[in-house]
Design a protein around this motif. Sequence first.
Motif, PDB file in Angstrom:
ATOM      1  N   GLY A  25      43.445  28.826 126.255  1.00  0.00           N
ATOM      2  CA  GLY A  25      42.957  29.257 127.563  1.00  0.00           C
ATOM      3  C   GLY A  25      41.502  29.650 127.625  1.00  0.00           C
ATOM      4  N   ASP A  27      37.422  29.009 125.482  1.00  0.00           N
ATOM      5  CA  ASP A  27      36.703  27.967 124.751  1.00  0.00           C
ATOM      6  C   ASP A  27      37.153  27.879 123.300  1.00  0.00           C
ATOM      7  N   VAL A  85      46.127  21.531 117.706  1.00  0.00           N
ATOM      8  CA  VAL A  85      46.501  20.112 117.777  1.00  0.00           C
ATOM      9  C   VAL A  85      45.482  19.314 118.577  1.00  0.00           C
ATOM     10  N   GLY A 119      43.526  23.373 120.770  1.00  0.00           N
ATOM     11  CA  GLY A 119      43.504  21.960 120.442  1.00  0.00           C
ATOM     12  C   GLY A 119      42.571  21.206 121.354  1.00  0.00           C
ATOM     13  N   THR A 121      42.662  17.469 123.944  1.00  0.00           N
ATOM     14  CA  THR A 121      43.488  16.393 124.490  1.00  0.00           C
ATOM     15  C   THR A 121      42.581  15.348 125.109  1.00  0.00           C
TER      16      THR A 121
HETATM   17  P1  ADP Z   1      37.092  23.122 126.415  1.00  0.00           P
HETATM   18  O1  ADP Z   1      36.638  22.146 127.462  1.00  0.00           O
HETATM   19  O2  ADP Z   1      36.528  24.470 126.552  1.00  0.00           O
HETATM   20  O3  ADP Z   1      37.018  22.564 125.018  1.00  0.00           O
HETATM   21  P2  ADP Z   1      39.724  22.221 126.992  1.00  0.00           P
HETATM   22  O4  ADP Z   1      39.764  21.963 128.435  1.00  0.00           O
HETATM   23  O5  ADP Z   1      39.613  21.081 126.067  1.00  0.00           O
HETATM   24  O6  ADP Z   1      38.637  23.343 126.688  1.00  0.00           O
HETATM   25  O7  ADP Z   1      41.040  23.031 126.592  1.00  0.00           O
HETATM   26  C1  ADP Z   1      41.426  24.175 127.311  1.00  0.00           C
HETATM   27  C2  ADP Z   1      42.330  25.025 126.441  1.00  0.00           C
HETATM   28  O8  ADP Z   1      43.483  24.287 126.091  1.00  0.00           O
HETATM   29  C3  ADP Z   1      41.666  25.439 125.129  1.00  0.00           C
HETATM   30  O9  ADP Z   1      42.134  26.748 124.804  1.00  0.00           O
HETATM   31  C4  ADP Z   1      42.198  24.444 124.139  1.00  0.00           C
HETATM   32  O10 ADP Z   1      42.239  24.961 122.831  1.00  0.00           O
HETATM   33  C5  ADP Z   1      43.598  24.183 124.684  1.00  0.00           C
HETATM   34  N1  ADP Z   1      44.074  22.839 124.371  1.00  0.00           N
HETATM   35  C6  ADP Z   1      43.553  21.646 124.724  1.00  0.00           C
HETATM   36  N2  ADP Z   1      44.272  20.621 124.223  1.00  0.00           N
HETATM   37  C7  ADP Z   1      45.263  21.182 123.495  1.00  0.00           C
HETATM   38  C8  ADP Z   1      46.314  20.671 122.708  1.00  0.00           C
HETATM   39  N3  ADP Z   1      46.502  19.358 122.536  1.00  0.00           N
HETATM   40  N4  ADP Z   1      47.148  21.544 122.105  1.00  0.00           N
HETATM   41  C9  ADP Z   1      46.959  22.858 122.256  1.00  0.00           C
HETATM   42  N5  ADP Z   1      46.003  23.421 122.985  1.00  0.00           N
HETATM   43  C10 ADP Z   1      45.148  22.595 123.605  1.00  0.00           C
END
Ligand code: ADP
Length: 320
Positions: A25, A27, A85, A119, A121
């Motif tokens: 949730g 950075d 992940v 993680g 995605t």
């Molecule tokens: P940022 O843009 O700040 O890198 P993201 O939008 O990628 O953040 O991700 C938002 C939140 O969701 C972060 O806390 C991130 O760690 C988590 N997150 C993203 N993808 C995954 C995943 N595949 N598994 C677990 N947590 C995830």
Amino acid sequence: MNEFELIDTIKQQTYRQTSLIKGVGDDAAVFRSDGYDVVTAVDTFVENVHFSKKTMDEVDTGYRVLAVNISDIAAMGASPKFYLVSIVIPPQLSDKQVQDIFKGMKEIASVYKMDLIGGDTVSGDSLMISVTVIGYVHRDKVRYRHDAMENDLVFVTGTVGDASCGLHILLNALDVDNSDYFIARHRRPRPRVAFANDLQKISRLALNDISDGLANELHEIAEASNVTIQIDDNLIPISHAMHVFTKEEQDNWKYFGGEDFELLGTVSEQNWAQVVDVANKHGLQVTKIGSVKPKSIAPVLLQQNNKNIPLEKKGFIHKK
Ligand code: ADP
Ligand code: MG
């Protein structure tokens, strides 16, 4: 579902680890280790290279990718606590399939009370899953593979070769006795966390998990510790049910098969009884398979038919 909606469905509603300060949730995630040494490892799995739909569904795939990482933490003598992940999702994979991968990871995470704390995605051409695990270990109680010493005895948990046998059964659609057992050993490995953690009273111990085959892991310990390890072919523990296969197949799987995620270790003779006690406590088989010698002609020697032959890292046993 867009990326944010998907993350919402896979994130945990509550966390188990009290040392976690911030999970999914922000950075980045935050935890406080309170005097423990922190151990971390990452493994990346690419569809059709490291796993395939032909032999595993999504739930099993998720279970297995996390299990493999947990095993690395166990082999360091640490307790797994958190995982992150990073996933590349191809267009043909449905939301349900992605969620099933996370379902499999959550299943094994709950066994070890681990939390998913972050993680990444992204979309891409083919499915790739990269898992990072974080574990804690009491200060200076990490188990390294460079800690084997001359006169140590060498032991292995459980039985070896089962996972490769299971994969062979799946790939060839064989109908043999106990196939469910072997297939489960391939799809659902059980990392030996509790056993490794409970060996903490022993001051020195070398440990390695069996991911690439017994021969390979023996080499890793022998080379890191600058010794020769001698093992006895008659002592290597294999499942009784494997006897329906040829001797060549059995030898191949037990030495070079890998992916059983059992633990291989060396310990001084006087600590052996403790190792056995701990294994018994966890209902785990532990077998002495050899001993540590001064460095000689090869890192690993196999005693077979009253001869000592060098055991290669990979391949087949060369008959003399
Ligand atoms: P940022 O843009 O700040 O890198 P993201 O939008 O990628 O953040 O991700 C938002 C939140 O969701 C972060 O806390 C991130 O760690 C988590 N997150 C993203 N993808 C995954 C995943 N595949 N598994 C677990 N947590 C995830
Ligand atoms: Mg991001």
